[in-house]
Design an enzyme around this catalytic site. Sequence first.
Site: not given
Ligand code: AMP
Length: 217
Positions: A15, A88, A127, A160, A171
């Site tokens: 994404k 989400r 990654r 990360r 996750r």
């Molecule tokens: P990502 O970089 O999109 O994988 O997001 C990393 C982490 O940020 C996720 O595992 C959540 O803990 C938090 N996060 C990101 N976007 C959201 C969202 N829309 N709602 C809730 N938690 C989020």
Amino acid sequence: MKQRIVLLGPPASGKGTQADRLSAAYGIPHVSTGALLRSECARGTALGKEADEWTRQGLLVPDELAVRIVTAWMEEHGTSFLFDGFPRTTGQAEHLDASLAALGAPLELIVLLELNEAEIRRRMLGRLSCLGCGATCSISLHDLREGDPCPRCGSKLVRRADDTEEALGQRLRVYRELTLPVVGYYEGTAPQLLHRIDAGQGSDEIFKKLSAMVRGE
Ligand code: AMP
């Protein structure tokens, strides 16, 4: 040209990479809630500290917090966006629909990037991410190590905190239980906007398909 776009998909489905490419090609701002939260966390803000308690464990931050950060972004930048990682949950999707309806600016395109779990695992554990610009790099593809400079902006590349074997299972479970229902929500409310792409294909192939959708072809 579509101006209000949501990219859905499991972790590591590409994404962020695709949103970056689309943003560069069409000038639509890329908004990653994950990257916004990581940047708050790196700056040590109260919001970042609150979010870190959840993200570290592979859990979602509460809807209220995610909605707050997106609302603040729209107030500052307007209603042209490519959301990556938001909404989400169905609660966030409902909230987004209500906010956009109030602004008379509804969603125009929703794309689900689909990827099987074996490939998700392989990509997530291999990654590195950039704390500066949010870019993601494959360790094997780019021959990189933690601490190397980001090929794009020169900031430090890190693994990360939630790209670990422990957080990964959590996750994936969170994605299945809370985020996949968002697809069902859009199948019910906006089936004409929802498209699916196999994220196991090459990045260029995916980008071509997404580009055509963004251009409304
Ligand atoms: P990502 O970089 O999109 O994988 O997001 C990393 C982490 O940020 C996720 O595992 C959540 O803990 C938090 N996060 C990101 N976007 C959201 C969202 N829309 N709602 C809730 N938690 C989020």
